[in-house]
Design an enzyme around this catalytic site. Structure first.
Site, PDB file in Angstrom:
ATOM      1  N   GLU A   1      70.982 -51.773   5.288  1.00 59.04           N
ATOM      2  CA  GLU A   1      71.872 -52.805   4.653  1.00 59.04           C
ATOM      3  C   GLU A   1      73.242 -52.600   5.341  1.00 59.04           C
ATOM      4  OE1 GLU A   1      73.028 -54.604   0.323  1.00 59.04           O
ATOM      5  OE2 GLU A   1      71.483 -52.781   0.381  1.00 59.04           O
TER       6      GLU A   1
ATOM      7  N   CYS B   1      71.903 -43.327  19.486  1.00 57.42           N
ATOM      8  CA  CYS B   1      70.948 -44.223  19.009  1.00 57.42           C
ATOM      9  C   CYS B   1      69.564 -43.602  19.326  1.00 57.42           C
ATOM     10  CB  CYS B   1      71.004 -45.512  19.608  1.00 57.42           C
ATOM     11  SG  CYS B   1      69.747 -46.591  19.300  1.00 57.42           S
TER      12      CYS B   1
ATOM     13  N   CYS C   1      67.635 -45.959  22.073  1.00 54.51           N
ATOM     14  CA  CYS C   1      68.204 -46.132  23.097  1.00 54.51           C
ATOM     15  C   CYS C   1      68.569 -44.843  23.901  1.00 54.51           C
ATOM     16  CB  CYS C   1      68.948 -47.053  23.201  1.00 54.51           C
ATOM     17  SG  CYS C   1      69.245 -48.393  22.110  1.00 54.51           S
TER      18      CYS C   1
ATOM     19  N   SER D   1      74.535 -54.582  21.994  1.00 60.24           N
ATOM     20  CA  SER D   1      74.701 -55.431  20.928  1.00 60.24           C
ATOM     21  C   SER D   1      76.001 -55.857  20.607  1.00 60.24           C
ATOM     22  CB  SER D   1      73.945 -54.728  19.785  1.00 60.24           C
ATOM     23  OG  SER D   1      72.460 -54.476  20.038  1.00 60.24           O
TER      24      SER D   1
ATOM     25  N   CYS E   1      72.912 -47.753  15.524  1.00 65.82           N
ATOM     26  CA  CYS E   1      72.991 -46.500  16.531  1.00 65.82           C
ATOM     27  C   CYS E   1      73.732 -45.185  15.905  1.00 65.82           C
ATOM     28  CB  CYS E   1      74.224 -47.059  17.509  1.00 65.82           C
ATOM     29  SG  CYS E   1      73.660 -48.479  18.383  1.00 65.82           S
TER      30      CYS E   1
END
Lengths: 575, 190
Positions: free
Chosen positions: A14, A61, A64, A502, A549
């Site tokens: 969220e 992250c 990643c 992103s 992240c």
């Protein structure tokens, strides 16, 4: 009258990525993308040794880790104009490609397939008919009635014991689900198999990186894998042969399953080539350096404007000012102090200024990046279009294969222009996976040949000058262009910014109030049932969104709120 | 932390897995969010565990942990948790509490533990037993290193984890300070 839908969480957390849509007459007429973003890495890195930055940035992250490590060492090497031994480039390139293959397989099957595939419908399928369909598409040996029956039985007992709740997508039986039960069963069988093959890809990262999830083998100036073909503790012939066997195993899955599924499922949802284009300026960077300074690359990258491949301008290398000078970030609609216009990352500022969610003002923690003052979409689609425009043979060949397969299933020719769409992003990701796999094979051969010449070098010692140097490290990561920007003063980090993929796609409106790629891609998307906005998820998930992240905390306090939202962990809907 | 280029030993990923996995989760760049990783580092540095117990710093990873979690007899997750109790409170969840807890919570990482466990359930490779040992965080500021309060309680939390390892039937040996593992560490032991 327009109805407002808020989809939060979009990626299970969220507040991490929230999408607001105004829906009128069953279509999205306005959209806002709002997210939390990792900010403040410079606060941790300032004053530290630049050689340590990658160990810390790979913690930004969890999905990643590897890509942040790679971008970080490249930034420092770029600042120092440091050469990287060929063996180190090849080893890094193998880690990058294997990680990319792993990530793309997980994205298609585990993260987004269930937006298109109805698990519950697969229970109604005739396994013999499913096998027949699957065999008509591919000669994959596991496309047979025994396997499909077994998968259906497993699925049945899973559903019967009430465990389906763990998937919690809640969209089974949605009117936008169009696949016949047999195709759903085939896809579910491949979902299971993908779980095995994504692990297979990850094994290469483990062997070369010494450990996952956090690789240990990088260093500014090369890698820490000593090559000694006879010693047990180093990269031996046995290890290299093992890697080769894993590469071979992966290839079949990518070509006979993943590419085929994307083409076939894409063709059955051909209407989705009409939605989701959004921003059609595409930015990607070249990757897999083939020389010590990063001037030659196995995979091209560059910039395309307005969906027109003839406008392609390549980014030629790590020293190319076209990329380094083109990036800016705007905070006009982000919760930071602004007023200075869009800023270059070397001059970037991150001073919070929270307001409420203001439709026409500030509404996100994500900055809005631009390339030469225009919004740009990043990711596998951007990269595949750039590689195709550059005439990269493996890309054009694999792209043709996917488009022809889809055309056969659809019964109509599918043009390259169909890629500018929601389903096109999935197709491009599959093409890129095949290209990555061929590149992985090639990097393995290059490494073997180079070792065969007697070159065992893997590391060049970095030397830090007095005074200030700056550099950018870029990497074409699974979600697109990743860049780390470093300013080094007297051998210590003075500033550090990471512009992650992103942010390019999820950013809010920019300095000239232009919508970002997520926002633009949602325009005119159909929404059949506003309380179950599956179509919105389809388009956003096609980007492979990852803004997670930062936070990983178990939070029982949120429990009740989630339940009230009623549609489970993947997507809570509020009005 | 020194910037040293250490030779990397080549792990054999096909080795049979230890029956017990102690998995530290969390983001070490957000202060107390990294408490699970800090516990793993302390166990690695100050204790010796038998081969049947594997210690893993999972960071904030998701699906890449699938292989690591697959088919274990016992998974002990160490993580920061927020249950509404005061900062520094230890929280232990066992048995039936765990699946309900994992299914209902808003998973804080995109592909977090609940997704991994869901996929393992589908593959029929779930760990036989899962225990969550957690601590309420005090601060989640951007900072490498725990708050003073959580630092003070780290040893107690580590000992709680050790109790669970022992309850699973394995001995944990405490090392003398001169025998502590001197490997570099990111969180607490630098």
């Amino acid at each position: 009258m327009a109805k407002r839908i808020v989809v939060d969480p979009m990626t299970r957390i969220e507040g991490h990525l929230r999408v607001d849509c105004e829906v009128d007459n069953g279509k999205v007429v306005k959209a806002w993308s709002s997210g939390q973003m990792w900010r403040g890495i410079e606060l941790i890195l300032e004053g530290r040794d630049p050689r340590d930055a990658w160990i810390i940035t790979q913690r930004i992250c969890g999905v990643c880790t590897t890509v942040h490590a790679v971008a970080s060492v490249r930034a420092v090497e770029n600042a120092l104009k440091l050469e990287v031994p060929l063996n180190a480039q090849y080893i890094r390139n193998m880690i990058i490609t294997a990680h990319g293959i792993h990530d793309h397989i997980v994205h298609f099957y585990q993260l987004s397939a269930l937006d298109w595939v109805d698990i519950v419908s697969a229970l109604q399928a005739d396994p013999a008919k499913a096998a027949q369909i699957a065999q008509s598409l591919s000669d994959w040996p596991l496309n047979n009635v025994t396997v499909f029956k077994d998968v259906q039985e497993k699925l049945k007992s899973f559903v019967n014991t009430g465990q389906l709740g763990v998937f919690a997508s809640g969209y089974w039986g949605h009117p936008a689900m169009k696949l016949p039960p047999e195709v759903n069963l085939m896809a579910v069988a491949h979902y299971f198999q993908a779980l095995d093959y994504q692990r297979t890809a990850n094994k290469i990262v483990s062997v070369l990186g010494s450990k996952t999830p956090h690789i240990q083998n990088l260093a500014v100036g090369g890698v820490a894998n000593p090559i000694n073909l006879d010693s047990q503790s180093t990269l031996t012939m046995e290890r290299l042969a093992y890697i080769k066997s894993v590469i071979d195993e992966l290839g079949d899955f990518v070509r006979k399953v993943y590419m085929v599924d994307v083409a076939a499922i894409g063709a059955m949802y051909a209407d989705w080539t009409q939605y989701g284009a959004g921003v059609t300026n595409y930015l990607s960077v070249p990757d897999l350096p083939l020389d010590t300074m990063g001037t030659q690359f196995a995979l091209p990258g560059g910039y395309i404007q307005n969906a027109d491949l003839s406008t392609f301008k390549p980014i030629t290398g790590y020293q190319d000012a076209f990329f380094e000078g083109g990036v800016k970030e705007s905070v006009k609609h982000a919760w930071y102090q602004g007023g200075k216009g869009a800023l270059h990352p070397y001059d970037g500022e991150t001073i919070p200024q929270y307001t409420d969610f203001q439709d026409d003002g500030k509404y996100s923690w994500v900055k809005a990046p631009t390339f030469n003052d225009k919004r740009a979409q990043v990711g596998p689609l951007a990269n595949v279009l750039a590689m195709a425009a550059a005439g990269h043979e493996p890309t054009t060949r694999n792209l043709t294969t996917v488009l022809e397969m889809a055309g056969t299933v659809a019964g109509a020719e599918i043009p390259v222009a169909a890629l500018h769409s929601t389903i096109g992003r999935h197709a491009a990701r599959a093409v890129r996976t095949a290209v990555l796999h061929e590149a992985l094979e090639q990097q393995w051969v290059l490494l073997m040949e180079n070792i065969g010449k007697g070159d065992y070098d893997t590391f060049n010692q970095p030397v830090f000058p007095e005074g200030e140097v700056r550099g950018v490290g870029f990497h074409e990561a699974p979600r697109g262009v990743l860049s780390h920007w470093i300013v080094i003063r007297d051998g210590k980090i003075a500033n550090y910014q990471a512009v992650v993929p992103s942010t390019w796609n999820a950013g809010p409106r920019d300095e000239s109030d232009e919508a970002g790629p997520y926002e633009a891609s949602l325009m005119d998307n159909p929404v059949a049932e506003p309380d179950k906005p599956l179509e919105v998820l389809r388009t956003i998930h096609s980007f492979d969104p990852c803004l997670a992240c930062a936070i990983h905390m178990v939070d029982t306090e949120q429990k009740e709120i989630t339940r009230v939202q009623g549609v489970g962990a993947q997507c809570g809907v509020k009005f | 932390m020194d910037a040293v280029v250490q030779p990397v030993s080549m792990v054999d990923t096909d080795l049979a897995q230890a029956p017990v996995l102690v998995l530290g989760l969390g983001n070490i760049l957000l202060q107390d969010e990294g408490v699970g990783v800090a516990v793993i580092e302390r166990l690695q540095r100050r204790y010796r565990v038998p081969d049947e117990v594997e210690l893993l710093d999972g960071g904030t990873s998701g699906m890449s942990l699938l292989e690591d979690i697959s088919n274990r007899e016992h998974l002990i997750v160490v993580d920061a948790v927020r249950t509404g109790k005061p900062a520094g409170t230890e929280v232990v969840l066992t048995g039936e509490e765990v699946p309900a807890f994992l299914c209902n919570k808003v998973s804080p990482h995109q592909l977090a533990l609940s997704d991994v466990l869901a996929n393992l359930a589908l593959m029929n490779k779930s760990p036989r037993q899962v225990t969550v040992v957690g601590m309420e965080p005090l601060s989640l500021e951007t900072h490498l290193g725990l708050s003073e309060m959580v630092t003070d309680r780290l040893q107690a939390l580590t000992e709680t984890v050790i109790e669970h390892i022992k309850a699973a039937g394995y001995e944990v040996e405490q090392l003398n300070p001169e025998a502590w593992n001197k490997n570099t560490s990111l969180m607490t032991e630098a």
